[in-house]
Design an enzyme around this catalytic site. Structure first.
Site, PDB file in Angstrom:
ATOM      1  N   TYR A 157       0.838  -1.216   0.000  1.00 57.30           N
ATOM      2  CA  TYR A 157       0.000   0.000   0.000  1.00 57.30           C
ATOM      3  C   TYR A 157       0.867   1.257   0.000  1.00 57.30           C
ATOM      4  CZ  TYR A 157      -2.750   3.811   2.083  1.00 57.30           C
ATOM      5  OH  TYR A 157      -3.329   5.037   2.342  1.00 57.30           O
TER       6      TYR A 157
HETATM    7  P1  NAD Z   1     -12.124   5.524   1.942  1.00 57.93           P
HETATM    8  O1  NAD Z   1     -11.953   4.112   1.516  1.00 57.93           O
HETATM    9  O2  NAD Z   1     -13.169   5.824   2.943  1.00 57.93           O
HETATM   10  O3  NAD Z   1     -12.366   6.446   0.653  1.00 57.93           O
HETATM   11  C1  NAD Z   1     -11.745   6.190  -0.584  1.00 57.93           C
HETATM   12  C2  NAD Z   1     -12.812   6.252  -1.674  1.00 57.93           C
HETATM   13  O4  NAD Z   1     -12.154   6.112  -2.944  1.00 57.93           O
HETATM   14  C3  NAD Z   1     -13.858   5.141  -1.578  1.00 57.93           C
HETATM   15  O5  NAD Z   1     -15.158   5.693  -1.445  1.00 57.93           O
HETATM   16  C4  NAD Z   1     -13.694   4.365  -2.873  1.00 57.93           C
HETATM   17  O6  NAD Z   1     -14.901   3.891  -3.412  1.00 57.93           O
HETATM   18  C5  NAD Z   1     -13.046   5.418  -3.789  1.00 57.93           C
HETATM   19  N1  NAD Z   1     -12.321   4.777  -4.901  1.00 57.93           N
HETATM   20  C6  NAD Z   1     -11.314   3.878  -4.810  1.00 57.93           C
HETATM   21  N2  NAD Z   1     -10.942   3.484  -6.037  1.00 57.93           N
HETATM   22  C7  NAD Z   1     -11.728   4.172  -6.915  1.00 57.93           C
HETATM   23  C8  NAD Z   1     -11.820   4.185  -8.332  1.00 57.93           C
HETATM   24  N3  NAD Z   1     -11.056   3.393  -9.109  1.00 57.93           N
HETATM   25  N4  NAD Z   1     -12.725   5.004  -8.905  1.00 57.93           N
HETATM   26  C9  NAD Z   1     -13.528   5.787  -8.136  1.00 57.93           C
HETATM   27  N5  NAD Z   1     -13.496   5.802  -6.797  1.00 57.93           N
HETATM   28  C10 NAD Z   1     -12.601   5.003  -6.191  1.00 57.93           C
HETATM   29  O7  NAD Z   1     -10.674   6.014   2.453  1.00 57.93           O
HETATM   30  P2  NAD Z   1     -10.270   7.289   3.335  1.00 57.93           P
HETATM   31  O8  NAD Z   1      -9.842   6.793   4.649  1.00 57.93           O
HETATM   32  O9  NAD Z   1     -11.310   8.337   3.227  1.00 57.93           O
HETATM   33  O10 NAD Z   1      -8.950   7.752   2.561  1.00 57.93           O
HETATM   34  C11 NAD Z   1      -9.002   8.786   1.580  1.00 57.93           C
HETATM   35  C12 NAD Z   1      -7.609   9.002   1.017  1.00 57.93           C
HETATM   36  O11 NAD Z   1      -6.707   9.360   2.052  1.00 57.93           O
HETATM   37  C13 NAD Z   1      -7.005   7.769   0.344  1.00 57.93           C
HETATM   38  O12 NAD Z   1      -6.239   8.214  -0.771  1.00 57.93           O
HETATM   39  C14 NAD Z   1      -6.079   7.201   1.396  1.00 57.93           C
HETATM   40  O13 NAD Z   1      -5.017   6.458   0.821  1.00 57.93           O
HETATM   41  C15 NAD Z   1      -5.592   8.483   2.050  1.00 57.93           C
HETATM   42  N6  NAD Z   1      -5.142   8.302   3.433  1.00 57.93           N
HETATM   43  C16 NAD Z   1      -6.050   8.015   4.396  1.00 57.93           C
HETATM   44  C17 NAD Z   1      -5.630   7.878   5.712  1.00 57.93           C
HETATM   45  C18 NAD Z   1      -6.590   7.586   6.835  1.00 57.93           C
HETATM   46  O14 NAD Z   1      -6.138   7.533   7.980  1.00 57.93           O
HETATM   47  N7  NAD Z   1      -7.879   7.399   6.563  1.00 57.93           N
HETATM   48  C19 NAD Z   1      -4.271   8.046   6.025  1.00 57.93           C
HETATM   49  C20 NAD Z   1      -3.367   8.314   5.008  1.00 57.93           C
HETATM   50  C21 NAD Z   1      -3.834   8.473   3.717  1.00 57.93           C
END
Ligand code: NAD
Length: 341
Positions: A157
């Protein structure tokens, strides 16, 4: 977010809008006056979590929802005449990235990012803000990670998140690029509607239901837990700031162990979380901690929510009727209400 910040007239695209952070971001953008096109492959008609995350948005003025997969969707139509693309869509999570789903990780985290940047530069979108992750740093000695530290992701990841942020920077660095990119390395984001696989949500659910929490590595791992409103404020600031392309840490800048989180929950609800200790998972690093000097300086942004305040909000969003004791004088707090858009 700075309550005085007005984004009236801004046209923004938020990818991953049906997710945890993307839905909070879109709501804050709309509250500040922006018009938002939200893109996600999850449909609120078929996916319960997406429906919950989008509940306050779907009827909001200035919000358009597009159910589409960024791996294949023609993107030009969505990013035409847009001021900022906030690219949050990705498959998150360290543990499943070791398994057979890795192809999904590469397609959604890397290929989709390449397509976003291609469309954004072709259509001369001035700014792309991309969600990166503390996981790009890999194992550290527990001292604060700086953006200049060599990235050494210790999970598949983390490798995909590093690839995504560097792809954005590579597109932006081309001599003829009209687009600048800011990659934000988020540190362990939590708050209302946190993903169900994440630690604080699992711990609160275990406390409220009495079903045991699976605790990896005895709970001594430390994380820089960052409240979602602070993350949203930094993300919006990165869209508006006149900084050149760069990478910035977005964290609270405070480390806490998983056991510390359980102690806070215990103090708030006056009951312990049932726990089942299980063995470690590959890729889970011992500690994360952000040095946020650059984000504070370049974005004029400061994290404001303490871990106790943030956990309290998340707890009340899960159960508005739960009786919460303040840590100071043991009086109950008023029920949680979701901010209106
Ligand atoms: P989440 O899974 O709740 O949201 C991600 C969304 O992206 C989902 O709704 C999913 O359906 C959508 N998605 C994925 N692939 C897709 C595609 N091919 N086409 C369209 N939509 C697509 O995750 P989150 O926790 O809200 O994270 C949001 C971002 O922040 C991500 O990029 C994640 O890597 C990054 N991030 C999150 C955290 C955390 O602590 N939550 C920490 C570091 C980075």
């Amino acid at each position: 977010m700075n309550p005085l910040l007005s984004l009236a007239g801004q046209r923004a695209v938020v990818t991953g809008v049906a997710g945890f952070i993307g839905s909070h971001l879109a709501a804050a953008l709309i509250r500040a006056g922006a018009a938002v096109i939200g893109i996600d492959r999850r449909s609120p008609h078929h996916d319960h979590a997406a429906a919950t995350n989008l509940a306050a948005l779907l009827d909001a003025p200035n919000f358009t929802y597009v159910t589409a997969d960024l791996r294949t969707e023609p993107l030009d139509q969505h990013v035409r005449d847009v001021d900022v693309v906030y690219h949050l869509a990705a498959i998150p999570g360290v543990r499943p990235s070791w398994g057979t789903r890795f192809e999904d990780y590469t397609a959604c985290n890397i290929l989709a990012t390449q397509r976003i940047m291609h469309a954004a530069t072709q259509l001369r979108v001035p700014r792309v803000v991309v969600a990166s992750s503390s996981s790009v740093y890999g194992s550290t000695d527990g001292s604060p990670s700086r953006e200049s530290d060599p990235p050494r992701p210790s999970s598949p990841y983390g490798v995909t998140k590093l690839a995504a942020e560097q792809l954005c920077l590579a597109h932006a660095a081309r001599g003829d690029s009209p687009t600048t990119a800011v990659a934000l390395r988020y540190f362990s984001v939590y708050g209302p509607r946190q993903r169900p696989d994440m630690f604080i949500q699992r711990a609160l659910t275990a406390t409220l239901t009495g079903r045991p929490l699976l605790l990896f590595g005895h709970g001594h791992r430390r994380r820089d837990f960052t409240f979602v409103d602070d993350v949203v404020a930094a993300t919006i600031a990165a869209g508006a700031a006149r900084t050149p392309s760069t990478v910035l840490n977005v964290g609270a800048g405070v480390g806490a162990s998983l056991r510390n989180v359980l102690d806070i929950i215990h103090q708030l609800v006056d009951r312990p979380t049932p726990v089942e200790v299980v063995s470690d998972h590959a890729g889970d690093v011992d500690a994360t901690l952000a040095d946020t000097t650059s984000a504070q300086h370049l974005l004029n942004w400061h994290p404001t929510v303490t871990l106790t305040e943030g956990i309290t909000q998340q707890l009340r969003s899960l159960d508005p009727t739960v009786s919460i004791l303040t840590t100071n004088n043991n009086t109950s707090l008023a029920p949680f209400t979701q901010p209106a858009i």
